[in-house]
Design an enzyme around this catalytic site. Structure first.
Site, short mmCIF file in Angstrom:
data_model
loop_
_atom_site.label_atom_id
_atom_site.label_comp_id
_atom_site.label_asym_id
_atom_site.label_seq_id
_atom_site.Cartn_x
_atom_site.Cartn_y
_atom_site.Cartn_z
N HIS A 77 3.91 -7.26 -19.13
CA HIS A 77 4.52 -8.31 -18.30
C HIS A 77 5.70 -8.93 -19.03
O HIS A 77 5.57 -9.36 -20.18
CB HIS A 77 3.50 -9.39 -17.97
CG HIS A 77 2.57 -9.02 -16.86
ND1 HIS A 77 1.84 -9.95 -16.14
CD2 HIS A 77 2.25 -7.82 -16.33
CE1 HIS A 77 1.12 -9.34 -15.22
NE2 HIS A 77 1.34 -8.04 -15.32
N TYR A 206 0.54 -19.71 -12.66
CA TYR A 206 -0.13 -20.94 -13.05
C TYR A 206 0.27 -22.03 -12.06
O TYR A 206 1.46 -22.28 -11.88
CB TYR A 206 0.28 -21.37 -14.46
CG TYR A 206 -0.23 -20.48 -15.57
CD1 TYR A 206 -1.31 -20.87 -16.35
CD2 TYR A 206 0.39 -19.25 -15.87
CE1 TYR A 206 -1.79 -20.06 -17.38
CE2 TYR A 206 -0.08 -18.44 -16.89
CZ TYR A 206 -1.16 -18.85 -17.64
OH TYR A 206 -1.62 -18.05 -18.66
N PRO A 298 -8.41 -21.96 -22.13
CA PRO A 298 -7.80 -20.67 -21.77
C PRO A 298 -6.43 -20.78 -21.13
O PRO A 298 -5.79 -19.76 -20.88
CB PRO A 298 -8.81 -20.09 -20.77
CG PRO A 298 -9.52 -21.26 -20.20
CD PRO A 298 -9.59 -22.28 -21.30
N LYS A 302 -4.74 -17.85 -25.47
CA LYS A 302 -4.65 -17.69 -26.92
C LYS A 302 -5.96 -17.30 -27.60
O LYS A 302 -5.95 -16.95 -28.79
CB LYS A 302 -4.16 -19.02 -27.56
CG LYS A 302 -2.74 -19.38 -27.17
CD LYS A 302 -1.78 -18.32 -27.62
CE LYS A 302 -0.41 -18.48 -27.02
NZ LYS A 302 0.35 -17.22 -26.96
N TYR A 393 4.11 -18.53 -25.66
CA TYR A 393 3.30 -17.71 -24.77
C TYR A 393 3.20 -16.27 -25.28
O TYR A 393 2.13 -15.66 -25.24
CB TYR A 393 3.87 -17.75 -23.35
CG TYR A 393 2.88 -17.25 -22.30
CD1 TYR A 393 1.97 -18.13 -21.71
CD2 TYR A 393 2.86 -15.92 -21.90
CE1 TYR A 393 1.06 -17.68 -20.76
CE2 TYR A 393 1.95 -15.46 -20.96
CZ TYR A 393 1.05 -16.36 -20.39
OH TYR A 393 0.15 -15.91 -19.45
#
Length: 398
Positions: A77, A206, A298, A302, A393
């Site tokens: 991604h 998200y 979550p 990580k 990220y």
């Protein structure tokens, strides 16, 4: 009852991904190890966990010789999507950092490591009961005892790696005055549903919504993982599949909800959220790695990645010791690992605080909600802010 005695170089407690990855890396470096696990292989594989891998984790899996299926079936991604006020905002991870993440479920990582472990000839003991660790001081002679099949066993080792999770025996065996526990418990949980349905979007979404956070994640092109923020008082049995899908649709923009393919759940569970760090991570010849030493909410993806970097540091230190008779890498393990852990904890805390709806008595309230809105608005307007998010990220360097 007589006791069967064994000998190895490194005793690894826990056959989750961190213990199996460490065992595989050590085996490929010529370092003998034994892995002990209190549960069965089927139980270990049945745990539904993370699915987003940083480049550091991908590289370590390649080093361990278990990356073939990941590269064949995993989904690279280049971006991630944040939804705010009904609008989708894409963060271009690759353009901002030159890196990407790999979507490949933790269950599949564990399966690959189990298969490699079986082929390596290294010993793995499942369903080990009454596991206890002994004599791990720096000048001690570490031992691990357990029972299996009605037989007592004792394993002598040079070092013990505690990869046995948050509730494991290793951290619990450390005297309270020798360890500091830092913890924050969040006032909500995630209700997660796994289904054999195509993902609603090519990248993760998200969602910040007045009804609560939501996440559209995935495991493959045909398997999806979705979450909605829920109360800690909720029970899984109170949420039918139909109720879950209806609530998820309420939190998604209409254009996304219209594309959502629903289906029966393969697994459904509620996970509480916490931030947790134990300090230090080294006690003589005992080392904590993964969830035994830290937990992250979550939101920032990580958990598995931090476990992998812990394992990377510990593996490097053990190789240095056995090849060069130096303790320098092992002496530095805790400090090096904790430096990366705290940065990841900060990012996960920030993402959690930014995207969730908190109770009125919690962090937000009306003022806090406006701060979330201002932070999100700034994030979508500022390339510098997006770069900070992207760098964290995709994973900070080891």
């Amino acid at each position: 009852m007589s006791t069967v005695t064994h000998r190895t170089q490194v005793a690894i407690i826990g056959a989750g991904p961190s213990g199996l990855l460490l065992g595989q890396l050590l085996a490929r470096s010529g370092i003998d190890n034994v892995v002990l696990e209190q549960r069965s292989p089927d139980y270990v594989l049945g745990r539904i966990r993370a699915g987003v891998l940083e480049q550091t984790a991908v590289d370590l899996l390649a080093e361990a010789g278990v990356s073939r299926r990941m590269h064949a079936e995993g989904l690279p991604h280049d971006g991630v999507v944040l939804c705010f006020d009904g609008q989708l905002h894409r963060i271009d991870l690759h353009a901002l950092t030159g890196k990407r993440v790999m979507v490949y479920g933790q269950t599949e990582v564990t399966r690959d490591l189990m298969d490699a472990r079986g082929a390596s000839g290294q010993t793995t003991v499942y369903e080990a009961a009454d596991v206890a660790i002994h004599d791990w001081s720096l000048d001690g002679a570490p031992r691990v005892t357990w029972t299996a099949g009605g037989q007592s066993h004792e394993l002598h080792a040079d070092f013990i790696a505690g990869c046995d999770g948050f509730h494991g025996v290793c951290r619990a065996s450390v005297p309270q005055d020798a360890i500091t526990l830092n913890e924050k418990v969040y006032p909500f949980g995630w209700l997660g549903l796994l289904s054999d349905t195509p993902p609603v979007h090519e990248e993760l979404i998200y969602v910040h919504h007045e009804r609560g956070f939501a996440l559209c994640s995935q495991r493959s092109r045909t398997r999806s993982r979705y979450y909605v923020q829920c109360s800690l008082q909720d029970k899984v049995e109170d949420w039918s599949d139909e109720a879950f899908w209806a609530e998820l649709k309420r939190r998604l923009p209409a254009s996304v909800a219209a594309d959502l393919v629903t289906g029966p759940s393969l697994e459904k569970s509620i996970a509480p959220l916490r931030s947790f760090v134990a300090e230090p991570l080294r006690f003589g010849r005992l080392f904590l790695a993964g969830d035994a030493g830290h937990i992250v909410p979550p939101t920032g993806a990580k958990g598995l990645n931090l476990a992998a970097s812990d394992v990377g540091y510990l593996w490097q230190g053990l190789v240095e010791h056995y090849r060069g008779a130096s303790m320098a890498g092992l002496d530095a393990y805790s400090q090096r690992a904790l430096a990366r852990i705290w940065k990841a904890e900060r990012f996960s805390w920030w993402m959690t605080s930014l995207m969730h709806r908190f109770p009125e008595t919690g962090v937000t309230g009306p003022f806090g909600e406006r701060m979330q809105q201002a932070e999100l608005a700034y994030l979508f307007e500022s390339k510098a802010a997006q770069t900070v998010l992207a760098e964290n990220y995709v994973g900070l360097p080891m």
